[in-house]
Design an enzyme around this catalytic site. Structure first.
Site, PDB file in Angstrom:
ATOM      1  N   GLU A 195      37.941  36.358  33.113  1.00 28.94           N
ATOM      2  CA  GLU A 195      38.285  35.212  33.954  1.00 28.94           C
ATOM      3  C   GLU A 195      39.604  34.589  33.477  1.00 28.94           C
ATOM      4  O   GLU A 195      39.594  33.720  32.618  1.00 28.94           O
ATOM      5  CB  GLU A 195      37.148  34.187  33.929  1.00 28.94           C
ATOM      6  CG  GLU A 195      35.841  34.753  34.474  1.00 28.94           C
ATOM      7  CD  GLU A 195      34.743  33.708  34.607  1.00 28.94           C
ATOM      8  OE1 GLU A 195      35.046  32.496  34.691  1.00 28.94           O
ATOM      9  OE2 GLU A 195      33.570  34.107  34.618  1.00 28.94           O
ATOM     10  N   TRP A 411      23.472  33.096  39.630  1.00 29.14           N
ATOM     11  CA  TRP A 411      23.783  32.375  38.388  1.00 29.14           C
ATOM     12  C   TRP A 411      23.129  30.997  38.473  1.00 29.14           C
ATOM     13  O   TRP A 411      23.499  30.207  39.320  1.00 29.14           O
ATOM     14  CB  TRP A 411      25.291  32.224  38.205  1.00 29.14           C
ATOM     15  CG  TRP A 411      25.581  31.525  36.913  1.00 29.14           C
ATOM     16  CD1 TRP A 411      25.595  30.177  36.697  1.00 29.14           C
ATOM     17  CD2 TRP A 411      25.844  32.139  35.650  1.00 29.14           C
ATOM     18  NE1 TRP A 411      25.851  29.911  35.373  1.00 29.14           N
ATOM     19  CE2 TRP A 411      26.008  31.092  34.715  1.00 29.14           C
ATOM     20  CE3 TRP A 411      25.948  33.467  35.219  1.00 29.14           C
ATOM     21  CZ2 TRP A 411      26.283  31.338  33.369  1.00 29.14           C
ATOM     22  CZ3 TRP A 411      26.221  33.708  33.887  1.00 29.14           C
ATOM     23  CH2 TRP A 411      26.386  32.657  32.970  1.00 29.14           C
TER      24      TRP A 411
END
Length: 431
Positions: A195, A411
């Site tokens: 990320e 998530w």
């Protein structure tokens, strides 16, 4: 087909048509062999976080809430990356040292001081023994542990050393400090969560070289994972968690080349909007809203993301969508249009709170048929919440089916209710 599902058909068929596209001419097909996901090759993936055990959510809870029997894969988040560019544990106590008591353990038997492996890894092994079709995959990196990726990926030697360490530890089971092979057979693949390439993420080093370097890194992973699979008579899954932002981070990816190395992409179709902004909006809406007051490069939806990936050479069956089991929330929101698209004074204390917390917060739930989203607004406190419910998750599951996508990830699993309301809705809509 239920009345509920029939009532959604026109909306979701429209979404599927909007998202559908033909792969770019000349786009190479993936060289990764398709994994046997079961359930018509659909995947339903749940992220189990390393740290959830500290708040009391254990692997055995995946039995009680039904997730272990309904999901095809558990992704363990996360493996860290060391300063010298190798896979490493970010919390060895949680990963493989913590002894679980009998009442905590999946198999109901207390860990002993003489066993080769304890902690979450051993509990995942016990879970897999109880549910042999369930795959366990190690996710590497994440928001907090992506700081070394740019350096690692910049040289062939760095890429190879990193990949070798990840394969050796998680696929061959050679955890440093433990007996050789102590963790072998637990993990069925690797999931890379950088990320983000050529984006700062959590104040990480980055640069334009990240774009080709990420492609090269995944090619190195694919080769090593295939070699390990041949040696162990397995097909190891290789996936990557990637941005849904077609205006920025997704543009930094060489998508057709990456698709050749990956079994599929886990596209993080969440956090479209949140409490860091000064205006309420949806965080993971399925469909776009033409009346959304956001600037043109801040209008997001799942179908727009899917369209972008398909238009840039990714086959539909290599796209898995990520669904949040948590909310984003704002405070200081005026009671106008029930808080939707209104200015806010800042993030609420419940921003990023789990679904099982937010669902019990005060306020009225509203459904938006344009975006296939819900929100909750409490005028007494001026609090606005955006999150998924069993209804919106079912709609996403039906869309995934109609659009021919690979599946979904969530998530994270500790955000669901004790009876698995969200995961049940996802599984029921996918297969």
């Amino acid at each position: 087909m239920s009345i509920f599902r029939r009532s959604l058909a026109p909306l979701l068929v429209a979404a599927a048509v909007l998202a559908a596209d033909v792969a770019l001419p000349g786009a190479a097909q993936a060289s990764a062999a398709p994994a046997d996901a079961g359930h018509g090759n659909k995947v339903a993936i749940g992220f189990f976080t390393q740290w959830s055990i500290y708040s009391g959510f254990l692997e055995k809870d995946l039995i009680g809430d039904g997730a272990a029997s309904k999901l095809t894969e558990i992704n363990y988040a996360f493996s860290s990356v060391s300063a010298d560019g190798l896979c490493t544990s970010g919390d060895s106590w949680a990963d493989y040292q913590k002894p679980f008591t009998a009442d905590q353990a999946v198999d109901g038997v207390a860990d002993t001081s003489t066993q080769a492996l304890a902690g979450n890894f051993n509990q995942l092994r016990e879970l897999k023994a109880k549910y042999p079709k369930l795959k366990i995959v190690m996710t590497i990196g994440g928001w907090s542990w992506s700081g070394q990726f740019s350096k690692i990926a910049s040289t062939a030697a760095g890429r190879q050393a990193f990949v070798n360490s990840c394969v050796d530890q998680y696929l061959n089971g050679n955890i440093p400090g433990l007996a050789p092979g102590a963790a072998k057979g637990i993990f069925d693949g690797l999931d890379i969560d950088w990320e983000y390439p050529n984006e700062p993420g959590d104040n990480n080093p980055y640069g334009p070289q990240d774009t080709p370097d990420f492609t090269a890194l995944m090619q190195t992973f694919r080769s090593a994972v295939n070699q390990a699979g041949e040696a162990n008579d397995e097909h190891y899954v290789l996936t990557a968690d990637v941005s849904p932002n077609q205006y920025a981070a997704a543009q930094q990816l060489q998508l057709p080349q990456l698709a050749k190395s990956l079994d599929w992409f886990n596209v993080m179709t969440l956090d479209f909007h949140g409490g860091w902004e000064n205006q309420t909006d949806f965080s993971s809406n399925l469909l776009p809203d033409p009346n959304d007051p956001q600037a043109s490069n801040d209008k997001f939806s799942i179908v727009q993301t899917v369209q972008y990936y398909e238009q840039h050479g990714v086959p539909a069956d290599k796209i898995s969508l990520e669904i949040p089991y948590y909310a984003h929330a704002w405070t200081g929101v005026a009671n106008v249009d029930n808080g939707l698209y209104q200015s806010a004074t800042g993030a609420s204390a419940e921003d990023q709170a789990a679904y099982n917390v937010v669902v019990n917060q005060p306020g009225t739930v509203h459904y938006d048929p344009v975006t296939a989203s819900i929100w909750k607004y409490d005028p007494a406190s001026g609090t606005f919440y955006t999150y998924d419910t069993p209804q919106t998750i079912a709609e996403k599951g039906i869309y995934i089916d109609l659009a021919g996508l690979r599946g979904a990830s969530v998530w994270s699993l500790d955000g669901d209710t004790s009876d698995g309301a969200l995961t049940n809705a996802l599984a029921s809509s996918l297969y």
